[in-house]
Design an enzyme around this catalytic site. Structure first.
Site, short mmCIF file in Angstrom:
data_model
loop_
_atom_site.label_atom_id
_atom_site.label_comp_id
_atom_site.label_asym_id
_atom_site.label_seq_id
_atom_site.Cartn_x
_atom_site.Cartn_y
_atom_site.Cartn_z
N ASP A 10 73.06 84.26 64.91
CA ASP A 10 72.05 83.48 64.20
C ASP A 10 70.87 84.44 63.91
O ASP A 10 70.76 85.50 64.54
CB ASP A 10 71.59 82.33 65.09
CG ASP A 10 70.36 81.64 64.55
OD1 ASP A 10 70.38 81.26 63.37
OD2 ASP A 10 69.37 81.50 65.31
N ASP A 12 67.04 83.39 62.54
CA ASP A 12 65.70 82.91 62.88
C ASP A 12 65.65 82.39 64.31
O ASP A 12 66.42 81.50 64.69
CB ASP A 12 65.26 81.81 61.90
CG ASP A 12 65.12 82.36 60.50
OD1 ASP A 12 64.28 83.24 60.31
OD2 ASP A 12 65.87 81.92 59.61
N GLY A 53 66.77 74.61 56.78
CA GLY A 53 66.65 75.00 55.37
C GLY A 53 65.23 74.77 54.90
O GLY A 53 64.70 73.65 55.01
N GLY A 54 64.58 75.83 54.42
CA GLY A 54 63.18 75.74 54.02
C GLY A 54 62.94 74.79 52.86
O GLY A 54 61.96 74.03 52.86
N LYS A 86 57.75 81.47 48.72
CA LYS A 86 57.67 81.60 50.18
C LYS A 86 58.53 82.77 50.65
O LYS A 86 58.12 83.56 51.51
CB LYS A 86 58.12 80.29 50.84
CG LYS A 86 57.98 80.23 52.33
CD LYS A 86 59.10 80.90 53.13
CE LYS A 86 60.39 80.14 53.11
NZ LYS A 86 61.45 80.82 53.94
N THR A 124 71.12 79.93 58.46
CA THR A 124 70.70 78.95 57.48
C THR A 124 69.71 79.57 56.49
O THR A 124 69.48 79.04 55.41
CB THR A 124 70.03 77.79 58.24
OG1 THR A 124 71.04 77.08 58.93
CG2 THR A 124 69.29 76.84 57.35
C1 XBP Z 1 66.54 78.77 60.37
C2 XBP Z 1 66.23 77.85 59.26
C3 XBP Z 1 65.66 78.36 57.99
C4 XBP Z 1 64.31 79.06 58.15
C5 XBP Z 1 63.62 79.34 56.83
O1 XBP Z 1 67.82 79.24 60.22
O2 XBP Z 1 66.47 76.66 59.39
O3 XBP Z 1 65.52 77.27 57.12
O4 XBP Z 1 63.45 78.20 58.88
O5 XBP Z 1 64.45 80.01 55.94
P1 XBP Z 1 68.69 80.03 61.38
P2 XBP Z 1 64.72 79.48 54.44
O6 XBP Z 1 68.09 79.75 62.73
O7 XBP Z 1 70.06 79.43 61.21
O8 XBP Z 1 68.64 81.47 61.02
O9 XBP Z 1 63.40 79.07 53.90
O10 XBP Z 1 65.32 80.65 53.70
O11 XBP Z 1 65.67 78.31 54.57
MG MG Z 2 67.89 79.99 64.89
#
Ligand code: XBP
Ligand code: MG
Length: 251
Positions: A10, A12, A53-54, A86, A124
């Site tokens: 993963d 983030d 998802g942002g 963003k 994501t």
């Molecule tokens: C984390 C998410 C993402 C980020 C923002 O994903 O949910 O939506 O917060 O990125 P993960 P975007 O932990 O699966 O990496 O704005 O590009 O969605």
């Molecule tokens: Mg994560």
């Protein structure tokens, strides 16, 4: 019982603490640039993270904002424009070196790469964000570390749906029980489990108090491990933990 044949990362929260000081800050600058009156404080953003998802997160938030456009098509257009901006702002934050890899992450990725253990990204977030973060962390050749990079754009359904995991497993040709997910969040664990992949959790700021029952291991970070695997977590230690995992019997 499986054999460790792939590490699925993963991004983030797991590879780096990107949310509070990266994405959140970039969202707020984008709101300001678009002359929108609201900002997401640290606590509010934490609550909103249950929406993965942002773009989806903004659309959800618009529902309680009287200043947001009334029609769905206008909202979707605004969310897409804000999201594009963003991500540009997020890349700038990352390029300024403001987001570091979490403890032990780079070491383990390099170790797996050196030992020829296939790895994939299962995230994501948008591809441009992965590129900015991992390019800064591992250099221009960052993609050579991963046999597959599956991002938000590549799936119909984001975590907690298992799609991103299923795509990575198919790309690697590895069965779920032979892979190991590296995750930080409840939706991430749910996605891995729904795909049948055991998961090691490294708790991140926003998911410090989440319930991670069903995880193979829950650690603070990869340099400190947990009671059963103390100290810097090595690939050998991960493989040994992985060997103890038995797939839950489905009803
Ligand atoms: C984390 C998410 C993402 C980020 C923002 O994903 O949910 O939506 O917060 O990125 P993960 P975007 O932990 O699966 O990496 O704005 O590009 O969605
Ligand atoms: Mg994560």
């Amino acid at each position: 019982m499986g054999t460790l044949r792939a590490l699925l990362w993963d991004v983030d929260g797991t590879i780096a603490e990107t949310e509070r000081d990266g994405h959140r800050v970039a969202f707020n600058v984008a709101f300001k640039e678009f002359s929108l009156p609201w900002r997401w404080d640290v606590e509010t953003y934490g609550r909103l993270l249950r929406i993965t998802g942002g773009r989806e997160r903004m659309l959800h938030d618009f529902e309680s904002r009287s200043e947001a456009p009334q029609s769905l098509s206008e909202r979707e257009r605004l969310a897409s424009s804000l999201h594009r901006r963003k991500n540009e702002l997020y890349a700038q934050i990352v390029c300024r070196g403001e987001i570091e890899a979490r403890p032990g992450v780079r070491r383990l990725i390099e170790q797996a790469h050196a030992q020829g253990l296939p790895q994939a990204i299962v995230t994501t977030t948008s591809r441009s964000n992965v590129k900015a973060l991992l390019g800064g962390m591992l250099g221009d050749q960052w993609e050579s570390h991963f046999a597959a990079v599956i991002c938000g754009e590549d799936v119909e359904n984001k975590k907690p749906d298992p799609e991103v995991y299923l795509k990575a497993l198919a790309a690697l040709g590895v069965s779920p029980g032979d892979a190991l997910a590296m995750e930080d969040s409840a939706p991430g664990l749910a996605a891995a489990r729904a795909a049948g992949v055991p998961a090691v959790i490294t708790r991140s700021i926003y998911f410090a108090n989440s319930d991670f029952s069903g995880a193979l291991a829950v650690m603070n970070d990869l340099d400190h491990g947990d009671a059963r695997t103390p100290g810097p977590v090595t690939l050998a230690a991960l493989a040994a933990r992985h060997a103890t995992w038995t797939a839950p019997i489905s009803a």
